[in-house]
Design an enzyme around this catalytic site. Structure first.
Site, PDB file in Angstrom:
ATOM      1  N   MET A  50      10.001  25.152   2.110  1.00  0.00           N
ATOM      2  CA  MET A  50       9.057  24.403   1.316  1.00  0.00           C
ATOM      3  C   MET A  50      10.231  23.579   0.227  1.00  0.00           C
ATOM      4  SD  MET A  50       6.146  25.310  -1.831  1.00  0.00           S
ATOM      5  CE  MET A  50       5.168  25.991  -0.587  1.00  0.00           C
ATOM      6  N   TYR A 103      13.855  31.595   7.804  1.00  0.00           N
ATOM      7  CA  TYR A 103      12.510  32.076   8.291  1.00  0.00           C
ATOM      8  C   TYR A 103      12.438  32.338   9.413  1.00  0.00           C
ATOM      9  CZ  TYR A 103      10.427  31.829   3.412  1.00  0.00           C
ATOM     10  OH  TYR A 103      10.050  31.935   2.018  1.00  0.00           O
ATOM     11  N   LYS A 131       0.817  -1.189  -0.026  1.00  0.00           N
ATOM     12  CA  LYS A 131      -0.013  -0.039  -0.029  1.00  0.00           C
ATOM     13  C   LYS A 131       0.585   1.400  -0.191  1.00  0.00           C
ATOM     14  CE  LYS A 131      -0.388   0.042   5.125  1.00  0.00           C
ATOM     15  NZ  LYS A 131      -1.512  -0.119   6.206  1.00  0.00           N
ATOM     16  N   ARG A 180     -10.830   0.475  14.788  1.00  0.00           N
ATOM     17  CA  ARG A 180     -10.760   1.032  13.511  1.00  0.00           C
ATOM     18  C   ARG A 180     -11.803   0.191  12.512  1.00  0.00           C
ATOM     19  NH1 ARG A 180      -4.711   1.879  10.787  1.00  0.00           N
ATOM     20  NH2 ARG A 180      -5.210  -0.454  10.333  1.00  0.00           N
TER      21      ARG A 180
END
Length: 386
Positions: A327, A268, A49, A146
């Site tokens: 980013m 930043y 998966k 779940r």
């Protein structure tokens, strides 16, 4: 000729890529085989998966199929349809089950739906009444809360005299919630509950153990195990040395090396204030590539917990992230490397054989699963075989 000995145009792309992944298929297969041996008399499935945990489902599937895997688990029918061409006679189980509108994917691609609820059971029964017999798996929730029928629902179904003869699952399964902590009392409770269910479905193969569950011992193995993260080189048991071979190496190109003075700031928010004259290597990777912002050295809440920030590996030495991860770019402090040794164009390892993926994940307050499955589309991939 093995693919890693042939030079192709793809090799040229890899050598010049901004971000790149090396996936060691021999390590992938060796890890799966190790988990198979640990599974004892049970067979080991291959869990593919999330694009084979970020490694690429086509190459991973082919390698595991050629190694003997015949049972495959993926998340949804779309993944299963994409997988089918690479495992021609493999049995593909769909964890999300069947829903109205996607029945054709199961029948056209010979996919096995996992029945997770009474609603899905009704959908499945309706589908086979129209299209004919088709295998399914019964999923029972034994304590994770779940997916899955409750234990009571599963037992009632097993003993229901009105249960259609056409409902004959090829597998009964459940999923362990705390197997990564071997002493957790939930493990024993789930095992007892699952034994009761599997006994009610006598003669039908059973599956309980994931990677960590395999390490709990033979009582948890039943007929089919489902090793996932361990196959891809990740940790599966807490506070135990990881014996699996690293499968994925992630690297980023250094696009600039710059000098900064003591007292200046970096990245930043100006959260990194330089205590010394500093050599900064700027690498072409950021949170858009799955190199998580939480790995920042400063300026993120996680650093207040005392967990250190991320590190890279360059020229034989670990080097720390500097300031905030952005980013597309991440700054590394390479001041302690020999003068002039770091140049634009060099590659820095983000995780791999020198920095285990779970160590990189811990710096971000997460787990290796998330690091692998968060890899973005900007990595050029190279597959190697021993």
């Amino acid at each position: 000729m093995p693919r890693d000995t042939m030079h192709t145009a793809e090799d040229d792309l890899f050598e010049s890529a901004s971000n790149r992944l090396t996936i060691d298929l021999s390590a992938l297969v060796a890890n799966w085989q190790t988990m198979g041996r640990l599974s004892g008399k049970a067979s080991a499935a291959a869990v593919l998966k999330a694009d084979a945990y970020g490694t690429g489902i086509e190459d991973a599937a082919i390698a595991l199929y050629e190694a003997g895997a015949r049972d495959f688990f993926v998340a949804n029918a779309e993944e299963g349809a994409g997988l089918r061409p690479f495992v021609p006679d493999g049995r593909i189980y769909i964890l999300a089950g069947m829903w109205p509108g996607n029945e054709a994917l199961f029948f056209d691609n010979d996919l096995v739906p996992i029945v997770n609820s009474e609603e899905q059971l009704a959908v499945y029964m309706s589908a086979i009444s129209e299209r004919g017999d088709h295998p399914c798996v019964l999923h029972v929730d034994t304590g994770m809360n779940r997916l899955g029928l409750s234990v009571d629902e599963a037992l009632a179904l097993a003993h229901d005299p009105a249960r259609p003869a056409s409902f004959s699952p090829v597998l009964v399964m459940s999923h362990l919630a705390a197997a990564d902590s071997p002493d957790h009392p939930l493990n024993a409770r789930q095992l007892a509950a699952f034994r009761a269910v599997s006994a009610a479905y006598e003669g039908i193969p059973a599956s309980l153990a994931n990677s960590a569950g395999i390490h709990l011992g033979p009582d948890y193995h039943f007929d089919l195990t489902r090793p996932g993260i361990a196959t891809y080189g990740g940790e599966c048991v807490n506070d135990v040395a990881n014996p699996m071979r690293p499968v994925v190496t992630a690297e980023a190109r250094i696009v600039q090396v710059r000098q900064a003075k003591a007292g200046e700031t970096a990245s930043y928010g100006a959260t990194a204030v330089l205590a010394r004259d500093t050599v900064i290597a700027i690498a072409s990777v950021g949170y858009a590539d799955g190199y998580l912002r939480a790995q920042s050295a400063t300026g993120v809440p996680l650093r207040q917990t005392g967990i250190g920030g991320g590190v890279g590996f360059l020229h034989g030495q670990r080097v720390p992230v500097l300031g905030r991860v952005t980013m597309d770019l991440t700054l590394f402090d390479v001041t302690d490397l020999p003068a002039g040794s770091v140049r634009a164009g060099d590659y820095i390892e983000l995780f791999g054989s020198n920095i285990r993926v779970d160590d990189a994940a811990r710096a971000a307050g997460t787990i290796g699963y998330e690091m692998l499955t968060s890899l973005g589309l900007r990595y050029e991939r190279r597959y190697i075989e021993g």
